[in-house]
Scaffold this motif. Structure first.
Motif, PDB file in Angstrom:
ATOM      1  N   UNK A  64       0.802  -1.216   0.000  1.00  0.00           N
ATOM      2  CA  UNK A  64       0.000   0.000   0.000  1.00  0.00           C
ATOM      3  C   UNK A  64       0.835   1.266   0.000  1.00  0.00           C
ATOM      4  N   UNK A  65       2.148   1.103   0.015  1.00  0.00           N
ATOM      5  CA  UNK A  65       3.019   2.273  -0.046  1.00  0.00           C
ATOM      6  C   UNK A  65       4.147   1.989  -1.033  1.00  0.00           C
ATOM      7  N   UNK A  66       4.515   2.980  -1.789  1.00  0.00           N
ATOM      8  CA  UNK A  66       5.626   2.826  -2.729  1.00  0.00           C
ATOM      9  C   UNK A  66       6.956   3.184  -2.072  1.00  0.00           C
ATOM     10  N   UNK A  67       6.907   3.575  -0.797  1.00  0.00           N
ATOM     11  CA  UNK A  67       8.119   4.002  -0.105  1.00  0.00           C
ATOM     12  C   UNK A  67       9.154   2.893   0.005  1.00  0.00           C
ATOM     13  N   UNK A  68       8.698   1.667   0.197  1.00  0.00           N
ATOM     14  CA  UNK A  68       9.650   0.552   0.285  1.00  0.00           C
ATOM     15  C   UNK A  68      10.390   0.376  -1.040  1.00  0.00           C
ATOM     16  N   UNK A  69       9.681   0.529  -2.134  1.00  0.00           N
ATOM     17  CA  UNK A  69      10.329   0.441  -3.444  1.00  0.00           C
ATOM     18  C   UNK A  69      11.359   1.542  -3.642  1.00  0.00           C
ATOM     19  N   UNK A  70      10.970   2.757  -3.274  1.00  0.00           N
ATOM     20  CA  UNK A  70      11.916   3.874  -3.366  1.00  0.00           C
ATOM     21  C   UNK A  70      13.128   3.636  -2.470  1.00  0.00           C
ATOM     22  N   UNK A  71      12.868   3.104  -1.270  1.00  0.00           N
ATOM     23  CA  UNK A  71      13.973   2.802  -0.348  1.00  0.00           C
ATOM     24  C   UNK A  71      14.932   1.795  -0.977  1.00  0.00           C
ATOM     25  N   UNK A  72      14.386   0.770  -1.622  1.00  0.00           N
ATOM     26  CA  UNK A  72      15.224  -0.237  -2.259  1.00  0.00           C
ATOM     27  C   UNK A  72      16.079   0.332  -3.382  1.00  0.00           C
ATOM     28  N   UNK A  73      15.458   1.150  -4.222  1.00  0.00           N
ATOM     29  CA  UNK A  73      16.219   1.726  -5.340  1.00  0.00           C
ATOM     30  C   UNK A  73      17.275   2.707  -4.852  1.00  0.00           C
ATOM     31  N   UNK A  74      16.962   3.470  -3.803  1.00  0.00           N
ATOM     32  CA  UNK A  74      17.971   4.384  -3.251  1.00  0.00           C
ATOM     33  C   UNK A  74      19.101   3.612  -2.586  1.00  0.00           C
ATOM     34  N   UNK A  75      18.769   2.501  -1.939  1.00  0.00           N
ATOM     35  CA  UNK A  75      19.801   1.683  -1.309  1.00  0.00           C
ATOM     36  C   UNK A  75      20.722   1.089  -2.381  1.00  0.00           C
ATOM     37  N   UNK A  76      20.142   0.628  -3.471  1.00  0.00           N
ATOM     38  CA  UNK A  76      20.943   0.099  -4.577  1.00  0.00           C
ATOM     39  C   UNK A  76      21.838   1.197  -5.164  1.00  0.00           C
ATOM     40  N   UNK A  77      21.260   2.389  -5.361  1.00  0.00           N
ATOM     41  CA  UNK A  77      22.052   3.517  -5.867  1.00  0.00           C
ATOM     42  C   UNK A  77      23.172   3.861  -4.891  1.00  0.00           C
ATOM     43  N   UNK A  78      22.881   3.775  -3.598  1.00  0.00           N
ATOM     44  CA  UNK A  78      23.908   4.043  -2.596  1.00  0.00           C
ATOM     45  C   UNK A  78      25.067   3.075  -2.688  1.00  0.00           C
ATOM     46  N   UNK A  79      24.772   1.807  -2.927  1.00  0.00           N
ATOM     47  CA  UNK A  79      25.839   0.816  -3.089  1.00  0.00           C
ATOM     48  C   UNK A  79      26.724   1.194  -4.269  1.00  0.00           C
ATOM     49  N   UNK A  80      26.087   1.513  -5.383  1.00  0.00           N
ATOM     50  CA  UNK A  80      26.848   1.859  -6.586  1.00  0.00           C
ATOM     51  C   UNK A  80      27.697   3.111  -6.346  1.00  0.00           C
ATOM     52  N   UNK A  81      27.072   4.141  -5.786  1.00  0.00           N
ATOM     53  CA  UNK A  81      27.774   5.419  -5.615  1.00  0.00           C
ATOM     54  C   UNK A  81      28.791   5.384  -4.474  1.00  0.00           C
ATOM     55  N   UNK A  82      28.377   4.889  -3.314  1.00  0.00           N
ATOM     56  CA  UNK A  82      29.260   4.905  -2.139  1.00  0.00           C
ATOM     57  C   UNK A  82      30.367   3.862  -2.284  1.00  0.00           C
ATOM     58  N   UNK A  83      29.965   2.605  -2.308  1.00  0.00           N
ATOM     59  CA  UNK A  83      30.976   1.545  -2.375  1.00  0.00           C
ATOM     60  C   UNK A  83      31.732   1.576  -3.695  1.00  0.00           C
ATOM     61  N   UNK A  84      30.994   1.796  -4.790  1.00  0.00           N
ATOM     62  CA  UNK A  84      31.652   1.854  -6.095  1.00  0.00           C
ATOM     63  C   UNK A  84      32.709   2.933  -6.175  1.00  0.00           C
TER      64      UNK A  84
END
Length: 123
Positions: A64-84
């Motif tokens: 019922x909320x798209x926030x979890x999806x946004x959280x997942x995509x931001x977390x994935x982006x964080x891995x790429x940007x931070x760790x990468x």
């Protein structure tokens, strides 16, 4: 949201492989300071790969909320940007790559905030 379980699992695989590469393949090739930077990338990679799996599993409960999806995509982006960026900085020595790292850190912070809000809304 099974996609986040798959992305998290793939990222766990990558973080373990990159951690082993750092410990065994880079130890004699880069300075101890740069090896520490690399290991920081691996550390955050592991934590947030697990976070992706966590989001994938919890997403059904947070329906019922798209926030979890946004959280997942931001977390994935964080891995790429931070760790990468830390992987690239430590192996290339190009200091300018360090300017990318905080963007990944912000993505991590916002992803956890969104996940908390999604959980709060689901109470």
């Amino acid at each position: 949201m099974k996609l986040f379980v798959a992305l998290g699992s793939i990222n766990m695989l990558l973080s373990v492989a990159l951690g082993a590469f750092g410990a065994h393949g880079l130890k004699s090739k880069i300075s101890s300071e740069m090896l520490s930077v690399y290991q920081t990338g691996v550390h955050y990679h592991v934590i947030h790969a697990l976070g992706l799996i966590f989001i994938g599993i919890l997403s059904e409960k947070l329906a019922g909320t798209s926030l979890a999806g946004w959280a997942g995509w931001l977390m994935f982006a964080g891995i790429v940007l931070f760790s990468g960026s830390l992987y690239a900085l430590s192996t290339s020595g190009v200091k300018a790559l360090g300017a990318i790292t905080p963007l990944g850190g912000v993505a991590f912070i916002v992803s956890w905030l969104l996940l908390a809000i999604a959980a709060w809304k689901s109470l």
